[in-house]
Design a protein around this motif. Structure first.
Motif, mmCIF file in Angstrom:
data_model
loop_
_atom_site.group_PDB
_atom_site.id
_atom_site.type_symbol
_atom_site.label_atom_id
_atom_site.label_comp_id
_atom_site.label_asym_id
_atom_site.label_seq_id
_atom_site.Cartn_x
_atom_site.Cartn_y
_atom_site.Cartn_z
ATOM 1 N N THR A 22 25.561 2.644 46.288
ATOM 2 C CA THR A 22 26.025 3.884 46.923
ATOM 3 C C THR A 22 27.250 4.419 46.191
ATOM 4 N N LEU A 23 27.246 5.733 45.940
ATOM 5 C CA LEU A 23 28.403 6.406 45.371
ATOM 6 C C LEU A 23 29.236 6.986 46.511
ATOM 7 N N LEU A 24 30.502 6.599 46.573
ATOM 8 C CA LEU A 24 31.429 7.124 47.575
ATOM 9 C C LEU A 24 32.531 7.881 46.852
ATOM 10 N N ALA A 25 32.618 9.185 47.083
ATOM 11 C CA ALA A 25 33.656 10.022 46.475
ATOM 12 C C ALA A 25 34.645 10.417 47.567
ATOM 13 N N GLU A 26 35.833 9.849 47.522
ATOM 14 C CA GLU A 26 36.841 10.091 48.552
ATOM 15 C C GLU A 26 38.224 9.965 47.925
ATOM 16 N N ASP A 27 39.047 11.032 48.019
ATOM 17 C CA ASP A 27 40.359 11.002 47.374
ATOM 18 C C ASP A 27 41.453 10.397 48.249
ATOM 19 N N LEU A 80 37.669 17.470 47.296
ATOM 20 C CA LEU A 80 38.038 16.529 46.245
ATOM 21 C C LEU A 80 38.885 17.223 45.187
ATOM 22 N N PRO A 81 39.760 16.478 44.518
ATOM 23 C CA PRO A 81 40.514 17.069 43.401
ATOM 24 C C PRO A 81 39.556 17.513 42.298
ATOM 25 N N GLY A 82 39.849 18.655 41.696
ATOM 26 C CA GLY A 82 38.966 19.181 40.658
ATOM 27 C C GLY A 82 37.790 19.885 41.296
ATOM 28 N N ARG A 83 36.615 19.385 41.057
ATOM 29 C CA ARG A 83 35.396 19.974 41.613
ATOM 30 C C ARG A 83 35.199 19.470 43.045
ATOM 31 N N ASP A 84 35.018 20.379 43.999
ATOM 32 C CA ASP A 84 34.899 19.919 45.383
ATOM 33 C C ASP A 84 33.486 19.426 45.684
ATOM 34 N N GLY A 85 33.364 18.728 46.819
ATOM 35 C CA GLY A 85 32.099 18.097 47.167
ATOM 36 C C GLY A 85 30.950 19.065 47.303
ATOM 37 N N ASP A 133 35.104 15.512 39.324
ATOM 38 C CA ASP A 133 34.452 15.432 38.019
ATOM 39 C C ASP A 133 33.848 14.055 37.789
ATOM 40 N N GLU A 134 34.586 13.000 38.179
ATOM 41 C CA GLU A 134 34.058 11.640 38.060
ATOM 42 C C GLU A 134 32.820 11.469 38.935
ATOM 43 N N ALA A 135 32.897 12.011 40.136
ATOM 44 C CA ALA A 135 31.784 11.874 41.080
ATOM 45 C C ALA A 135 30.529 12.569 40.559
ATOM 46 N N LEU A 136 30.688 13.765 39.989
ATOM 47 C CA LEU A 136 29.536 14.498 39.476
ATOM 48 C C LEU A 136 28.872 13.733 38.335
ATOM 49 N N THR A 137 29.676 13.234 37.408
ATOM 50 C CA THR A 137 29.126 12.476 36.279
ATOM 51 C C THR A 137 28.364 11.259 36.761
ATOM 52 N N ALA A 138 28.955 10.528 37.716
ATOM 53 C CA ALA A 138 28.311 9.325 38.240
ATOM 54 C C ALA A 138 27.031 9.674 38.989
ATOM 55 N N ILE A 186 29.129 -0.501 46.612
ATOM 56 C CA ILE A 186 29.842 0.770 46.615
ATOM 57 C C ILE A 186 30.575 1.034 45.299
ATOM 58 N N ASP A 187 30.324 2.216 44.721
ATOM 59 C CA ASP A 187 31.136 2.729 43.609
ATOM 60 C C ASP A 187 32.071 3.778 44.195
ATOM 61 N N LEU A 188 33.361 3.485 44.235
ATOM 62 C CA LEU A 188 34.341 4.389 44.839
ATOM 63 C C LEU A 188 35.045 5.193 43.750
ATOM 64 N N LEU A 189 34.980 6.527 43.851
ATOM 65 C CA LEU A 189 35.633 7.423 42.902
ATOM 66 C C LEU A 189 36.498 8.412 43.680
#
Length: 223
Positions: free
Chosen positions: A3-8, A54-59, A34-39, A27-30
């Motif tokens: 699971t990818l978890l994107a949470e700042d 999220l910082p940068g590109r939002d969810g 930008d990191e989340a999109l790439t992953a 869990i992959d926590l980012l």
């Protein structure tokens, strides 16, 4: 389940990661968009949980790009933006569910279970057929009269719901709950819009309509 978890929010992210790890999730926590999109675009995850801010590109931007590129991985949006308009925007952008902060881990787990329960199919039933309309559940592809039809995520889920129930009338509220996971009426035209888009793809080019509107009642799919 990877699971990818994107949470700042570092504290919340760590808490969710620990809690899901106990339940067997990998869990992959980012922490950045930008990191989340790439992953996410790597296609290595079975589930994506996105903070909306999220910082940068939002969810939401990440979600839209994933769906535009055809990635069908289930996505749950986490956010403090809890208005009906915000939830509808997230769902219409392709989210499979939308969870408002603060939330309980047990609710997040229940929503994850619900997403995969909706998509689970017996091994022997990976293709649905109604007349000359076919839906490949494994590869998420549709065909009518041998011609491939490109579907967005919600269109696929909507068609799947109809094809599992040919000849059965489906009301607006039934569709909202089955396809969007909503147990309330958002007072928008989300169902009507998606039914119209689906009809333009599976009916209009072929002359003979399968998807019929029963005014004041609902919709029915039958050849």
């Amino acid at each position: 389940m990877r699971t990818l978890l994107a949470e700042d929010d570092a504290e919340l992210g760590s808490y969710v990661r620990r809690s899901l790890s106990v339940e067997g999730y990998d869990i992959d926590l980012l922490a950045t968009g930008d990191e989340a999109l790439t992953a996410a675009l790597s296609g290595d995850h079975e589930l994506i949980i996105l903070d909306r801010m999220l910082p940068g590109r939002d969810g939401l931007a990440i979600l839209k790009e994933l769906r535009t590129k055809g990635l069908a991985t289930p996505v749950i949006l986490l956010t403090a933006m809890g208005s009906v308009e915000d939830r509808v925007e997230g769902l219409r952008s392709g989210a499979d569910d939308y969870l408002v902060k603060p939330f309980a881990i047990v609710e997040l787990l229940a929503r994850i279970d619900n997403i995969f329960r909706r998509s689970a199919q017996p091994a022997a039933a990976m293709e649905l057929v109604v007349g000359d309309l076919r839906l490949d559940l494994l590869h998420r592809k549709a065909q009518r009269a041998g011609q491939e039809i490109e579907l967005q995520t919600r269109e696929f889920l909507l068609l799947k719901h109809f094809m599992e129930r040919p000849g059965q009338v489906q009301t607006r509220m039934v569709l909202l709950e089955a396809v969007w996971g909503l147990t309330f009426d958002p007072r928008t035209s989300v169902v009507e819009t998606h039914v119209s888009r689906l009809r333009n793809k599976i009916d209009k080019p072929f002359g003979e309509p399968y998807l019929t509107t029963l005014h004041g009642v609902g919709y029915v799919l039958k050849p």
